[in-house]
Design a protein around this motif. Structure first.
Motif, PDB file in Angstrom:
ATOM      1  N   LEU A 220       0.824  -1.206   0.000  1.00  0.00           N
ATOM      2  CA  LEU A 220       0.000   0.000   0.000  1.00  0.00           C
ATOM      3  C   LEU A 220       0.859   1.256   0.000  1.00  0.00           C
ATOM      4  O   LEU A 220       0.610   2.208  -0.762  1.00  0.00           O
ATOM      5  CB  LEU A 220      -0.937  -0.011   1.220  1.00  0.00           C
ATOM      6  N   GLN A 221       1.885   1.276   0.847  1.00  0.00           N
ATOM      7  CA  GLN A 221       2.791   2.419   0.913  1.00  0.00           C
ATOM      8  C   GLN A 221       3.479   2.626  -0.434  1.00  0.00           C
ATOM      9  O   GLN A 221       3.615   3.752  -0.913  1.00  0.00           O
ATOM     10  CB  GLN A 221       3.843   2.199   2.000  1.00  0.00           C
ATOM     11  N   ALA A 222       3.906   1.537  -1.060  1.00  0.00           N
ATOM     12  CA  ALA A 222       4.584   1.633  -2.350  1.00  0.00           C
ATOM     13  C   ALA A 222       3.657   2.178  -3.427  1.00  0.00           C
ATOM     14  O   ALA A 222       4.048   3.025  -4.240  1.00  0.00           O
ATOM     15  CB  ALA A 222       5.113   0.257  -2.765  1.00  0.00           C
TER      16      ALA A 222
ATOM     17  N   ASP B 206       5.743  -1.051  -8.964  1.00  0.00           N
ATOM     18  CA  ASP B 206       6.593  -2.237  -9.126  1.00  0.00           C
ATOM     19  C   ASP B 206       6.919  -2.874  -7.789  1.00  0.00           C
ATOM     20  O   ASP B 206       7.001  -4.104  -7.669  1.00  0.00           O
ATOM     21  CB  ASP B 206       7.897  -1.867  -9.845  1.00  0.00           C
ATOM     22  N   ILE B 207       7.111  -2.031  -6.764  1.00  0.00           N
ATOM     23  CA  ILE B 207       7.386  -2.555  -5.424  1.00  0.00           C
ATOM     24  C   ILE B 207       6.131  -3.208  -4.851  1.00  0.00           C
ATOM     25  O   ILE B 207       6.191  -4.253  -4.204  1.00  0.00           O
ATOM     26  CB  ILE B 207       7.897  -1.439  -4.489  1.00  0.00           C
ATOM     27  N   ALA B 208       4.961  -2.605  -5.102  1.00  0.00           N
ATOM     28  CA  ALA B 208       3.700  -3.151  -4.606  1.00  0.00           C
ATOM     29  C   ALA B 208       3.436  -4.539  -5.190  1.00  0.00           C
ATOM     30  O   ALA B 208       3.088  -5.480  -4.465  1.00  0.00           O
ATOM     31  CB  ALA B 208       2.545  -2.209  -4.950  1.00  0.00           C
ATOM     32  N   LEU B 209       3.606  -4.683  -6.497  1.00  0.00           N
ATOM     33  CA  LEU B 209       3.389  -5.967  -7.161  1.00  0.00           C
ATOM     34  C   LEU B 209       4.534  -6.942  -6.880  1.00  0.00           C
ATOM     35  O   LEU B 209       4.306  -8.118  -6.574  1.00  0.00           O
ATOM     36  CB  LEU B 209       3.258  -5.764  -8.673  1.00  0.00           C
TER      37      LEU B 209
ATOM     38  N   GLY C 239       7.671   1.179   9.677  1.00  0.00           N
ATOM     39  CA  GLY C 239       8.472   0.114   9.089  1.00  0.00           C
ATOM     40  C   GLY C 239       8.266   0.010   7.590  1.00  0.00           C
ATOM     41  O   GLY C 239       9.231  -0.109   6.818  1.00  0.00           O
ATOM     42  N   SER C 240       7.003   0.071   7.146  1.00  0.00           N
ATOM     43  CA  SER C 240       6.715  -0.002   5.714  1.00  0.00           C
ATOM     44  C   SER C 240       7.253   1.221   4.982  1.00  0.00           C
ATOM     45  O   SER C 240       7.808   1.105   3.877  1.00  0.00           O
ATOM     46  CB  SER C 240       5.204  -0.129   5.481  1.00  0.00           C
TER      47      SER C 240
ATOM     48  N   HIS D 251      -5.894   2.243  -3.949  1.00  0.00           N
ATOM     49  CA  HIS D 251      -5.138   2.953  -4.993  1.00  0.00           C
ATOM     50  C   HIS D 251      -4.816   1.987  -6.118  1.00  0.00           C
ATOM     51  O   HIS D 251      -4.299   0.898  -5.861  1.00  0.00           O
ATOM     52  CB  HIS D 251      -3.846   3.532  -4.404  1.00  0.00           C
ATOM     53  N   PRO D 252      -5.120   2.335  -7.372  1.00  0.00           N
ATOM     54  CA  PRO D 252      -4.835   1.437  -8.499  1.00  0.00           C
ATOM     55  C   PRO D 252      -3.346   1.067  -8.556  1.00  0.00           C
ATOM     56  O   PRO D 252      -2.481   1.896  -8.286  1.00  0.00           O
ATOM     57  CB  PRO D 252      -5.237   2.268  -9.731  1.00  0.00           C
ATOM     58  N   ILE D 253      -3.066  -0.183  -8.918  1.00  0.00           N
ATOM     59  CA  ILE D 253      -1.692  -0.662  -9.034  1.00  0.00           C
ATOM     60  C   ILE D 253      -1.382  -0.870 -10.512  1.00  0.00           C
ATOM     61  O   ILE D 253      -1.872  -1.823 -11.127  1.00  0.00           O
ATOM     62  CB  ILE D 253      -1.475  -1.981  -8.266  1.00  0.00           C
ATOM     63  N   ALA D 254      -0.582   0.010 -11.077  1.00  0.00           N
ATOM     64  CA  ALA D 254      -0.256  -0.081 -12.507  1.00  0.00           C
ATOM     65  C   ALA D 254       0.931  -1.009 -12.720  1.00  0.00           C
ATOM     66  O   ALA D 254       1.816  -1.118 -11.877  1.00  0.00           O
ATOM     67  CB  ALA D 254       0.047   1.311 -13.061  1.00  0.00           C
TER      68      ALA D 254
END
Length: 317
Positions: free
Chosen positions: A56-58, A65-68, A184-185, A258-261
């Motif tokens: 989520l933070q990413a 890219d970090i989220a996925l 931490g995140s 938040h959308p993850i592209a």
């Protein structure tokens, strides 16, 4: 300095996750929720909190890219690293639930994630909602099927003494856990981005290796300790369950907020196939001697495959 942020971030994620699990279980016990339900819902969500906060933070920081990569890499690490090392220390037995429900659900979600990303190059609110609803359906089926049967891992986590914890202490634990997970995140994502920039590697590589292994440390530690003690505290089903939660809850909830592209196409053309491959290999392993058991030889094979994955990911970036 970037490495220090990552180390501090990982420490806070481990601490925050532990406090969140304990406070959540204590709160649930006070409301007389059964251990079965606590183990399959509250504990599972709490132990997925580090991955959720990092992804989520990413996403919010503009690093999809970090989220996925965090989720895909964590799912690969759960099988290749955690399962591999644990099986080398002590053989793991496959239960009927593994191939009747857990494994099929993990495969369905893994393949579904591939097609969702391929179709629109983004995970949006609707797709996140579909993933999260699939988790709710899975949990309902799982709880109904498990009633009346012992759940080995829950006894280790759900300690009756937690019911005696005062409300004030529970609130303090929740605040500590929440704050530790938040900072931490943030520090982990910040450190990962800084390392990617300073060493000229992509955020995908950092997330799918360093960040993913970092958020899988609690599972690895618990698995190794349980294996050394010859306890049944960790099972193949639990690791598969973690992978299910990572896709359905971590990516599902993150996409709804938040959308993850999809930025780096290698996540779709390479990494996700490694994730599906590590999941698929478990079925042939179930049929090979010894049947329904993953022993040392299979563990070495899985761990070696994970090392190959890490090497190729870094060298071919």
């Amino acid at each position: 300095m970037s490495l220090l942020w990552i180390v501090l971030g990982l420490v806070l994620l481990v601490v925050g996750g532990e406090f969140l699990v304990r406070s959540s279980v204590s709160l649930s016990l006070k409301f007389n929720i059964s251990k079965l339900v606590i183990g399959m819902t509250v504990v599972s969500f709490a132990t997925s909190a580090p991955e959720l906060l990092v992804s989520l933070q990413a996403a919010l920081d503009g690093s999809p890219d970090i989220a996925l990569g965090n989720v895909i890499g964590s799912n690969i690490a759960n099988i290749g690293l955690v399962l591999g090392i644990t099986a080398i220390i002590s053989p793991l037995t496959m239960s009927r639930d593994f191939y009747r429900l857990n494994w099929p659900m993990m495969m369905i979600l893994s393949v579904a994630l591939y097609f969702l990303l391929k179709s629109g190059q983004v995970l949006d609110f609707k797709e996140g909602l579909v993933l999260f609803i699939s988790l709710i359906i899975f949990l309902i089926i799982l709880i109904r099927q498990s009633k009346g049967t012992p759940v080995e891992s829950i006894g280790e986590i759900v300690d009756d003494s937690l019911k005696k914890i005062s409300n004030f202490k529970i609130i303090i634990w929740l605040l500590i856990g929440g704050a530790a997970l938040y900072f931490g995140s943030s520090w982990l994502v910040f450190g990962a981005k800084e390392i990617a920039l300073s060493y000229g590697v992509s955020e995908r590589v950092i997330s799918i290796t360093m960040v993913a292994v970092g958020t899988s440390i609690p599972e690895l530690a618990a698995s190794v300790i349980a294996a050394i003690k010859q306890e049944k505290a960790i099972s193949l089903g639990n690791l598969i369950g973690s992978n299910i939660f990572n896709i359905s809850s971590v990516l599902g909830i993150t996409a709804m907020i938040h959308p993850i592209a999809l930025v780096n196409t290698k996540l779709l053309t390479n990494d996700i196939f490694w994730m599906i491959g590590f999941a698929a290999i478990l079925i042939p392993f179930m049929l090979l001697p010894k049947r329904f058991e993953i022993g040392r030889l299979k563990g070495f094979f899985i761990l070696a495959a994970y090392m190959v994955f890490i090497y190729l990911t870094i060298s071919l970036d």
